[in-house]
Design a protein around this motif. Structure first.
Motif, PDB file in Angstrom:
ATOM      1  N   ASP A   1       0.943  -0.743   0.217  1.00  0.00           N
ATOM      2  CA  ASP A   1       0.041  -0.107   0.387  1.00  0.00           C
ATOM      3  C   ASP A   1       0.480   0.920   0.139  1.00  0.00           C
ATOM      4  O   ASP A   1       0.100   2.129  -0.454  1.00  0.00           O
ATOM      5  CB  ASP A   1      -1.206   0.473   1.558  1.00  0.00           C
ATOM      6  CG  ASP A   1      -2.005  -1.187   1.307  1.00  0.00           C
ATOM      7  OD1 ASP A   1      -2.660  -1.515   0.256  1.00  0.00           O
ATOM      8  OD2 ASP A   1      -2.465  -1.106   2.240  1.00  0.00           O
TER       9      ASP A   1
ATOM     10  N   GLU B   1       2.737   1.588  -3.463  1.00  0.00           N
ATOM     11  CA  GLU B   1       0.988   1.983  -4.710  1.00  0.00           C
ATOM     12  C   GLU B   1       1.228   3.508  -4.068  1.00  0.00           C
ATOM     13  O   GLU B   1       1.034   4.564  -5.180  1.00  0.00           O
ATOM     14  CB  GLU B   1       0.072   1.496  -4.367  1.00  0.00           C
ATOM     15  CG  GLU B   1      -0.833   1.657  -4.730  1.00  0.00           C
ATOM     16  CD  GLU B   1      -1.040   1.362  -6.676  1.00  0.00           C
ATOM     17  OE1 GLU B   1      -1.753   1.786  -7.004  1.00  0.00           O
ATOM     18  OE2 GLU B   1       0.098   0.828  -6.591  1.00  0.00           O
ATOM     19  N   ALA B   2       1.320   4.284  -3.243  1.00  0.00           N
ATOM     20  CA  ALA B   2       0.753   5.491  -2.354  1.00  0.00           C
ATOM     21  C   ALA B   2       1.542   6.429  -3.066  1.00  0.00           C
ATOM     22  O   ALA B   2       1.810   7.503  -3.656  1.00  0.00           O
ATOM     23  CB  ALA B   2       0.775   5.164  -1.498  1.00  0.00           C
TER      24      ALA B   2
ATOM     25  N   VAL C   1       4.494   5.517  -5.754  1.00  0.00           N
ATOM     26  CA  VAL C   1       4.609   5.360  -7.303  1.00  0.00           C
ATOM     27  C   VAL C   1       2.619   6.391  -7.682  1.00  0.00           C
ATOM     28  O   VAL C   1       3.106   7.084  -8.637  1.00  0.00           O
ATOM     29  CB  VAL C   1       3.719   4.180  -7.636  1.00  0.00           C
ATOM     30  CG1 VAL C   1       3.668   4.552  -9.085  1.00  0.00           C
ATOM     31  CG2 VAL C   1       5.448   3.513  -7.032  1.00  0.00           C
ATOM     32  N   ARG C   2       2.075   6.718  -6.827  1.00  0.00           N
ATOM     33  CA  ARG C   2       0.293   6.974  -7.635  1.00  0.00           C
ATOM     34  C   ARG C   2       0.843   8.525  -6.958  1.00  0.00           C
ATOM     35  O   ARG C   2       0.720   9.348  -8.189  1.00  0.00           O
ATOM     36  CB  ARG C   2      -0.336   6.984  -6.671  1.00  0.00           C
ATOM     37  CG  ARG C   2      -1.299   5.500  -7.216  1.00  0.00           C
ATOM     38  CD  ARG C   2      -1.759   4.784  -6.723  1.00  0.00           C
ATOM     39  NE  ARG C   2      -3.538   5.972  -6.544  1.00  0.00           N
ATOM     40  CZ  ARG C   2      -4.397   5.897  -5.651  1.00  0.00           C
ATOM     41  NH1 ARG C   2      -4.623   5.017  -4.351  1.00  0.00           N
ATOM     42  NH2 ARG C   2      -5.397   6.891  -5.879  1.00  0.00           N
ATOM     43  N   SER C   3       1.630   9.455  -5.640  1.00  0.00           N
ATOM     44  CA  SER C   3       1.983  10.103  -6.253  1.00  0.00           C
ATOM     45  C   SER C   3       2.824  11.314  -7.163  1.00  0.00           C
ATOM     46  O   SER C   3       3.184  12.218  -6.986  1.00  0.00           O
ATOM     47  CB  SER C   3       2.099  10.634  -4.237  1.00  0.00           C
ATOM     48  OG  SER C   3       3.175  10.249  -4.075  1.00  0.00           O
TER      49      SER C   3
ATOM     50  N   PHE D   1       3.791  10.021  -9.759  1.00  0.00           N
ATOM     51  CA  PHE D   1       2.311  10.318 -11.594  1.00  0.00           C
ATOM     52  C   PHE D   1       1.944  11.722 -10.930  1.00  0.00           C
ATOM     53  O   PHE D   1       1.999  12.306 -11.279  1.00  0.00           O
ATOM     54  CB  PHE D   1       1.983   9.225 -11.620  1.00  0.00           C
ATOM     55  CG  PHE D   1       2.764   7.397 -11.760  1.00  0.00           C
ATOM     56  CD1 PHE D   1       3.861   8.149 -12.232  1.00  0.00           C
ATOM     57  CD2 PHE D   1       2.090   6.682 -11.931  1.00  0.00           C
ATOM     58  CE1 PHE D   1       4.584   6.655 -11.848  1.00  0.00           C
ATOM     59  CE2 PHE D   1       2.343   5.420 -12.312  1.00  0.00           C
ATOM     60  CZ  PHE D   1       3.532   5.720 -12.800  1.00  0.00           C
ATOM     61  N   GLN D   2       1.118  11.853 -10.112  1.00  0.00           N
ATOM     62  CA  GLN D   2       0.530  12.817  -9.254  1.00  0.00           C
ATOM     63  C   GLN D   2       1.141  14.170 -10.211  1.00  0.00           C
ATOM     64  O   GLN D   2       1.792  14.961 -10.382  1.00  0.00           O
ATOM     65  CB  GLN D   2      -0.206  12.998  -9.039  1.00  0.00           C
ATOM     66  CG  GLN D   2      -1.225  14.001  -8.789  1.00  0.00           C
ATOM     67  CD  GLN D   2      -2.033  14.199  -7.546  1.00  0.00           C
ATOM     68  OE1 GLN D   2      -2.506  12.929  -6.913  1.00  0.00           O
ATOM     69  NE2 GLN D   2      -3.122  14.330  -7.513  1.00  0.00           N
TER      70      GLN D   2
END
Length: 157
Positions: free
Chosen positions: A15, A18-19, A21-23, A25-26
């Motif tokens: 988790d 994933e957080a 990587v997602r942040s 990307f943003q």
């Protein structure tokens, strides 16, 4: 001897990754757009951010960015032609060459910082103040020391 934890089944570690990587990307989406609007590559944008409060050696800057010295020299040459940074002798060791922002480089870096703050504010504003403080406290250990990305070595066949 205690068994080593199996991170492949550790949902909380997954988790967190994933957080992250997602942040990333943003944030990279915002950085990509802003750098393009100022005719900068992402690497040039990173250089401006790094140099805003330090004066590293060329080799230190190259290592931090995960670049070889010749690539770094070309990047510095282009930024020098734009009047954004300079190379100069280190004040404590005349044999060493430092890289630093010019006044125009500082001005552009400040405008970029203002744009990042404006564009990322809607994301940050989702958190109440106490969660921002906690987020910063929890995130800081992940940033220090800075992660230096080294190229992967591809096995030869």
């Amino acid at each position: 001897m205690s068994p080593s934890p199996d991170t492949s089944t550790d949902t909380s570690a997954d988790d967190v990754m994933e957080a992250l990587v997602r942040s990333a990307f943003q944030v990279m989406g915002v950085m990509t757009r802003i750098s393009a609007e100022h005719d900068l590559s992402l690497t040039q944008l990173r250089v401006l951010g790094i140099l805003r409060d330090r004066r590293p050696r060329v080799t230190e800057l190259a290592t931090f960015l995960g670049l070889d010295k010749s690539t770094m020299s070309g990047l510095i040459d282009r930024a020098e032609r734009r009047g954004l940074l300079k190379r100069g002798k280190n004040p404590h060791d005349k044999r060493v060459v430092d890289v630093y922002l010019t006044p125009a480089g500082h001005e552009l870096e400040q405008r970029l910082t203002d744009e990042f703050r404006r564009d990322l504010a809607p994301v940050v504003d989702r958190l109440p103040h106490h969660q921002r403080v906690e987020f910063t406290r929890l995130f800081e250990p992940l940033l220090s020391p800075p992660l230096v990305i080294k190229p992967r070595v591809t096995p030869q066949r």
